[in-house]
Design a protein around this motif. Structure first.
Motif, PDB file in Angstrom:
ATOM      1  N   VAL A  12      -4.090   9.994   9.023  1.00  0.00           N
ATOM      2  CA  VAL A  12      -4.489  10.767   7.801  1.00  0.00           C
ATOM      3  C   VAL A  12      -5.048   9.371   6.451  1.00  0.00           C
ATOM      4  O   VAL A  12      -6.221   8.540   6.327  1.00  0.00           O
ATOM      5  N   ILE A  13      -3.948   8.796   6.476  1.00  0.00           N
ATOM      6  CA  ILE A  13      -4.296   7.907   5.452  1.00  0.00           C
ATOM      7  C   ILE A  13      -3.758   6.411   5.468  1.00  0.00           C
ATOM      8  O   ILE A  13      -4.415   5.231   5.695  1.00  0.00           O
ATOM      9  N   PRO A  90      -1.620  -2.975   3.928  1.00  0.00           N
ATOM     10  CA  PRO A  90      -2.814  -2.133   2.536  1.00  0.00           C
ATOM     11  C   PRO A  90      -3.882  -1.945   3.941  1.00  0.00           C
ATOM     12  O   PRO A  90      -5.027  -1.631   3.976  1.00  0.00           O
ATOM     13  N   ALA A  91      -3.884  -3.909   4.964  1.00  0.00           N
ATOM     14  CA  ALA A  91      -5.275  -3.694   5.841  1.00  0.00           C
ATOM     15  C   ALA A  91      -4.526  -2.018   6.840  1.00  0.00           C
ATOM     16  O   ALA A  91      -5.994  -2.221   7.672  1.00  0.00           O
ATOM     17  N   GLY A  96     -12.010   4.670   4.480  1.00  0.00           N
ATOM     18  CA  GLY A  96     -12.513   5.651   3.295  1.00  0.00           C
ATOM     19  C   GLY A  96     -11.789   6.186   2.745  1.00  0.00           C
ATOM     20  O   GLY A  96     -11.903   7.261   1.383  1.00  0.00           O
ATOM     21  N   ILE A  97     -10.649   6.018   2.957  1.00  0.00           N
ATOM     22  CA  ILE A  97      -9.224   6.607   2.063  1.00  0.00           C
ATOM     23  C   ILE A  97      -9.430   5.922   0.676  1.00  0.00           C
ATOM     24  O   ILE A  97      -9.183   6.237  -0.648  1.00  0.00           O
ATOM     25  N   LEU A  98      -8.839   4.760   0.637  1.00  0.00           N
ATOM     26  CA  LEU A  98      -9.236   4.030  -0.576  1.00  0.00           C
ATOM     27  C   LEU A  98     -10.045   4.503  -1.633  1.00  0.00           C
ATOM     28  O   LEU A  98      -9.922   4.722  -2.727  1.00  0.00           O
ATOM     29  N   PRO A  99     -11.836   4.353  -1.421  1.00  0.00           N
ATOM     30  CA  PRO A  99     -12.633   5.001  -2.221  1.00  0.00           C
ATOM     31  C   PRO A  99     -12.594   6.445  -2.663  1.00  0.00           C
ATOM     32  O   PRO A  99     -12.831   6.441  -3.918  1.00  0.00           O
ATOM     33  N   ILE A 123       6.542   4.209   2.729  1.00  0.00           N
ATOM     34  CA  ILE A 123       5.110   3.519   3.714  1.00  0.00           C
ATOM     35  C   ILE A 123       3.714   3.695   3.049  1.00  0.00           C
ATOM     36  O   ILE A 123       3.143   2.823   3.422  1.00  0.00           O
ATOM     37  N   LEU A 124       4.004   4.155   1.929  1.00  0.00           N
ATOM     38  CA  LEU A 124       3.680   4.196   0.419  1.00  0.00           C
ATOM     39  C   LEU A 124       3.385   2.833   0.378  1.00  0.00           C
ATOM     40  O   LEU A 124       2.145   2.407  -0.692  1.00  0.00           O
ATOM     41  N   GLU A 125       4.143   2.215  -0.354  1.00  0.00           N
ATOM     42  CA  GLU A 125       4.729   0.782  -0.455  1.00  0.00           C
ATOM     43  C   GLU A 125       3.963   0.310   0.063  1.00  0.00           C
ATOM     44  O   GLU A 125       3.668  -0.384  -0.736  1.00  0.00           O
ATOM     45  N   LEU A 126       4.174   0.243   1.445  1.00  0.00           N
ATOM     46  CA  LEU A 126       3.952  -0.790   2.522  1.00  0.00           C
ATOM     47  C   LEU A 126       2.467  -1.296   1.802  1.00  0.00           C
ATOM     48  O   LEU A 126       1.790  -2.105   2.051  1.00  0.00           O
TER      49      LEU A 126
END
Ligand code: B16
Ligand code: MG
Length: 219
Positions: A12-13, A90-91, A96-99, A123-126
């Motif tokens: 999802v993320i 972040p790539a 659509g997740i960031l917006p 993973i969220l940190e990366l």
């Protein structure tokens, strides 16, 4: 009123399924079990130890290993997985997740991570998105993994919301089953046939928006 969005992570993320697959495939090869991509589908949303148990049953090795040996096999798989994901940036955030996270922040809705992965915080940190989330449910803190509702009920509690004031986003059938068992509306990303239990199925994360979440939640 919709107050919180409960996000699955893998699928999802970001798409870590390919890294889980490579790590399980190599561990399986060492054990003499062929883990192919079709079988890997069944491991989505399933905890590390339960994934190993399924692989052992699949290979006819259900009773071969002690609890300590199974823990060591899980550690070995995870060490390999961690090596593989270090290149994430972040790539690798899905479209659509960031917006969507920006929209939620602006609208004052809570965003909570409800992933079976013990690696979720790293993973969220990366991906550099940790600050967008109001909380991460520790999967080790809930009694039963997906498809049990526990992790989504814990997510609602962490958001300070009732289950009926939340919506869950998932990519795995076991995860959709868990959301629905918690009496929370569910949006699924992926194959409409596999994810038929969801209230709405989107082909891609790029189709996600606050308007789509609200519309699904209101129905
Ligand atoms: P870990 P999700 C799940 O994450 C994955 O889909 C599943 O393949 C994995 O085995 C599980 O996390 C546990 O992950 O070994 O990192 O603790 O889809 O619930 O975000
Ligand atoms: Mg998932």
């Amino acid at each position: 009123m919709l107050k919180a969005v409960l996000f699955d992570l893998d699928g999802v993320i970001t798409d870590t399924a390919k890294f889980h697959f490579l790590a399980w495939r190599d561990l399986g090869a060492e054990l003499g079990v062929t883990v192919d991509e079709a079988f890997n589908e069944e491991l989505k949303g399933v905890s590390r130890i339960d994934s190993l148990e399924r692989i052992l049953v699949f290979g006819g090795l259900a009773d071969k290993y002690s609890t300590a040996e199974k823990e060591a096999l899980c550690t070995k798989k995870n060490d390999h997985y961690l090596e593989l994901i270090q290149e994430m940036t972040p790539a690798d955030i899905l479209p659509g997740i960031l917006p969507l996270l920006e929209e939620l922040r602006e609208a004052g809705l809570k965003a909570i991570v409800t992933s079976a992965s013990k690696n979720a915080p790293g993973i969220l940190e990366l991906l550099q998105v940790k600050d967008y989330f109001d909380g991460i449910v520790d999967p080790a803190s809930v009694a039963a993994g997906k498809p049990a509702p526990d992790i989504f009920l814990a997510g609602a509690e962490l958001a300070g919301a009732k289950p009926a004031e939340c919506i869950g986003v998932e990519d795995a059938a076991s995860g959709v089953e868990a959301i629905k068992a918690a009496h929370i509306p569910a949006i699924a990303i992926g194959d409409a046939e596999v994810l038929a239990q969801a209230d709405r199925v989107l082909a891609d994360t790029s189709d996600l928006s606050l308007a789509v979440l609200r519309d699904t939640w209101e129905k």
